[in-house]
Design a protein around this motif. Structure first.
Motif, PDB file in Angstrom:
ATOM      1  N   VAL A   3       3.352   0.684   6.832  1.00  0.00           N
ATOM      2  CA  VAL A   3       2.203  -0.089   6.398  1.00  0.00           C
ATOM      3  C   VAL A   3       1.749  -0.979   7.543  1.00  0.00           C
ATOM      4  O   VAL A   3       2.493  -1.214   8.491  1.00  0.00           O
ATOM      5  N   LEU A   4       0.526  -1.462   7.436  1.00  0.00           N
ATOM      6  CA  LEU A   4      -0.005  -2.431   8.382  1.00  0.00           C
ATOM      7  C   LEU A   4       0.008  -3.777   7.673  1.00  0.00           C
ATOM      8  O   LEU A   4      -0.482  -3.888   6.543  1.00  0.00           O
ATOM      9  N   ILE A   5       0.566  -4.772   8.330  1.00  0.00           N
ATOM     10  CA  ILE A   5       0.580  -6.126   7.790  1.00  0.00           C
ATOM     11  C   ILE A   5      -0.051  -7.018   8.847  1.00  0.00           C
ATOM     12  O   ILE A   5       0.410  -7.047   9.987  1.00  0.00           O
ATOM     13  N   ARG A   6      -1.117  -7.699   8.448  1.00  0.00           N
ATOM     14  CA  ARG A   6      -1.800  -8.584   9.398  1.00  0.00           C
ATOM     15  C   ARG A   6      -2.211  -9.873   8.696  1.00  0.00           C
ATOM     16  O   ARG A   6      -2.359  -9.915   7.486  1.00  0.00           O
ATOM     17  N   SER A   7      -2.379 -10.929   9.487  1.00  0.00           N
ATOM     18  CA  SER A   7      -2.765 -12.211   8.902  1.00  0.00           C
ATOM     19  C   SER A   7      -4.198 -12.142   8.384  1.00  0.00           C
ATOM     20  O   SER A   7      -5.004 -11.328   8.847  1.00  0.00           O
ATOM     21  N   ILE A   8      -4.473 -12.990   7.420  1.00  0.00           N
ATOM     22  CA  ILE A   8      -5.794 -13.035   6.824  1.00  0.00           C
ATOM     23  C   ILE A   8      -6.815 -13.389   7.898  1.00  0.00           C
ATOM     24  O   ILE A   8      -6.522 -14.181   8.795  1.00  0.00           O
ATOM     25  N   GLN A   9      -7.957 -12.749   7.832  1.00  0.00           N
ATOM     26  CA  GLN A   9      -9.008 -12.998   8.808  1.00  0.00           C
ATOM     27  C   GLN A   9     -10.039 -13.947   8.225  1.00  0.00           C
ATOM     28  O   GLN A   9     -10.120 -14.141   7.012  1.00  0.00           O
ATOM     29  N   GLU A  10     -10.828 -14.511   9.106  1.00  0.00           N
ATOM     30  CA  GLU A  10     -11.866 -15.443   8.662  1.00  0.00           C
ATOM     31  C   GLU A  10     -12.863 -14.775   7.724  1.00  0.00           C
ATOM     32  O   GLU A  10     -13.390 -15.394   6.816  1.00  0.00           O
ATOM     33  N   LYS A  11     -13.080 -13.498   7.902  1.00  0.00           N
ATOM     34  CA  LYS A  11     -13.987 -12.728   7.049  1.00  0.00           C
ATOM     35  C   LYS A  11     -13.278 -11.437   6.662  1.00  0.00           C
ATOM     36  O   LYS A  11     -12.885 -10.656   7.520  1.00  0.00           O
ATOM     37  N   ILE A  74      -2.074  -9.815   4.738  1.00  0.00           N
ATOM     38  CA  ILE A  74      -2.566  -8.746   3.878  1.00  0.00           C
ATOM     39  C   ILE A  74      -1.744  -7.501   4.200  1.00  0.00           C
ATOM     40  O   ILE A  74      -1.501  -7.189   5.368  1.00  0.00           O
ATOM     41  N   ILE A  75      -1.322  -6.790   3.167  1.00  0.00           N
ATOM     42  CA  ILE A  75      -0.521  -5.576   3.313  1.00  0.00           C
ATOM     43  C   ILE A  75      -1.436  -4.381   3.051  1.00  0.00           C
ATOM     44  O   ILE A  75      -2.068  -4.305   1.995  1.00  0.00           O
ATOM     45  N   ASP A  77      -1.969  -0.001   3.236  1.00  0.00           N
ATOM     46  CA  ASP A  77      -1.437   1.353   3.353  1.00  0.00           C
ATOM     47  C   ASP A  77      -2.640   2.264   3.574  1.00  0.00           C
ATOM     48  O   ASP A  77      -3.492   2.393   2.690  1.00  0.00           O
ATOM     49  N   ASN A  78      -2.720   2.854   4.756  1.00  0.00           N
ATOM     50  CA  ASN A  78      -3.864   3.710   5.110  1.00  0.00           C
ATOM     51  C   ASN A  78      -5.195   3.008   4.859  1.00  0.00           C
ATOM     52  O   ASN A  78      -6.079   3.533   4.197  1.00  0.00           O
ATOM     53  N   ASP A  79      -5.338   1.804   5.369  1.00  0.00           N
ATOM     54  CA  ASP A  79      -6.547   0.987   5.254  1.00  0.00           C
ATOM     55  C   ASP A  79      -6.854   0.512   3.838  1.00  0.00           C
ATOM     56  O   ASP A  79      -7.899  -0.074   3.597  1.00  0.00           O
ATOM     57  N   VAL A  80      -5.972   0.771   2.889  1.00  0.00           N
ATOM     58  CA  VAL A  80      -6.154   0.311   1.511  1.00  0.00           C
ATOM     59  C   VAL A  80      -5.308  -0.950   1.319  1.00  0.00           C
ATOM     60  O   VAL A  80      -4.086  -0.901   1.488  1.00  0.00           O
ATOM     61  N   PRO A  81      -5.933  -2.091   0.976  1.00  0.00           N
ATOM     62  CA  PRO A  81      -5.136  -3.294   0.731  1.00  0.00           C
ATOM     63  C   PRO A  81      -4.342  -3.138  -0.565  1.00  0.00           C
ATOM     64  O   PRO A  81      -4.905  -2.797  -1.607  1.00  0.00           O
ATOM     65  N   VAL A  82      -3.021  -3.329  -0.472  1.00  0.00           N
ATOM     66  CA  VAL A  82      -2.147  -3.112  -1.626  1.00  0.00           C
ATOM     67  C   VAL A  82      -1.480  -4.397  -2.110  1.00  0.00           C
ATOM     68  O   VAL A  82      -0.883  -4.422  -3.183  1.00  0.00           O
ATOM     69  N   GLY A  83      -1.567  -5.461  -1.332  1.00  0.00           N
ATOM     70  CA  GLY A  83      -0.953  -6.718  -1.715  1.00  0.00           C
ATOM     71  C   GLY A  83      -1.099  -7.747  -0.611  1.00  0.00           C
ATOM     72  O   GLY A  83      -1.727  -7.492   0.422  1.00  0.00           O
ATOM     73  N   PHE A  84      -0.515  -8.908  -0.851  1.00  0.00           N
ATOM     74  CA  PHE A  84      -0.526  -9.957   0.160  1.00  0.00           C
ATOM     75  C   PHE A  84       0.769 -10.743   0.063  1.00  0.00           C
ATOM     76  O   PHE A  84       1.502 -10.654  -0.927  1.00  0.00           O
ATOM     77  N   GLY A  85       1.043 -11.475   1.101  1.00  0.00           N
ATOM     78  CA  GLY A  85       2.227 -12.317   1.117  1.00  0.00           C
ATOM     79  C   GLY A  85       1.967 -13.578   1.906  1.00  0.00           C
ATOM     80  O   GLY A  85       0.973 -13.679   2.632  1.00  0.00           O
TER      81      GLY A  85
END
Length: 177
Positions: A3-11, A74-75, A77-85
């Protein structure tokens, strides 16, 4: 399933907004502060959380309002947001009293049971190690077996049980602190 996990962006895009709306406002030990927001309110929320994330990266241990810095991730999977932490590198007296650990996560109901929470906690372990932490703390409700398994899969050991909560400690590779 990487999965890709990245910090929340301004937009954030519409799919991220809709994911936040799918996840209940309160569930188990976590709170989704963006649930029920209008799109405009969500955009402001993202800006605020992005700023707090940047301030968190500067090593600030507490904000003037007594809250601890946290980064929202934001978590995907294949560019689909599946959750957050959320990750809080520092805890203060208030957060410890409220049993708010170093991290929390919420997965969209339609994406649960697929290992996303386990991967998120593994990601948080690496982030905490980069900051020199030797351990992180997380909390699960006693009846939430899925969250208990997530903690245990990531090396969590029960520290204590308080009321309906189980507090876990996860030891990290970095022992410098």
């Amino acid at each position: 399933m990487p999965v890709l996990i990245r910090s929340i962006q301004e937009k954030e895009n519409e799919n991220v907004y809709l994911m936040f709306q799918e996840i209940p406002e309160k569930e188990a030990e976590a709170t989704n502060h963006a649930h029920g927001m209008t799109r405009l309110e969500f955009d402001e929320f993202c800006k605020k959380m992005n700023r707090r994330s940047l301030e968190s990266a500067k090593g600030m241990k507490e904000f003037p309002d007594g809250k601890v810095p946290q980064t929202i991730y934001i978590i995907f999977d294949n560019d689909v947001p599946v959750g957050f932490g959320k990750f809080r590198p520092f805890l203060n007296t208030a957060s410890i009293k409220n049993r708010a650990g170093h991290f929390a996560y919420m997965i969209s109901p339609k994406h649960r049971g697929k290992g996303y929470a386990t991967q998120f906690v593994s990601f948080i372990k690496r982030e905490a190690e980069k900051l020199g932490l030797s351990e992180i703390e997380g909390t699960a409700l006693k009846g939430n077996l899925a969250s208990c398994r997530v903690m245990e899969k990531n090396g969590g050991k029960v520290k204590k049980c308080v009321d309906m909560d189980i507090v876990y400690i996860i030891a990290l590779q970095n022992k410098t602190r």
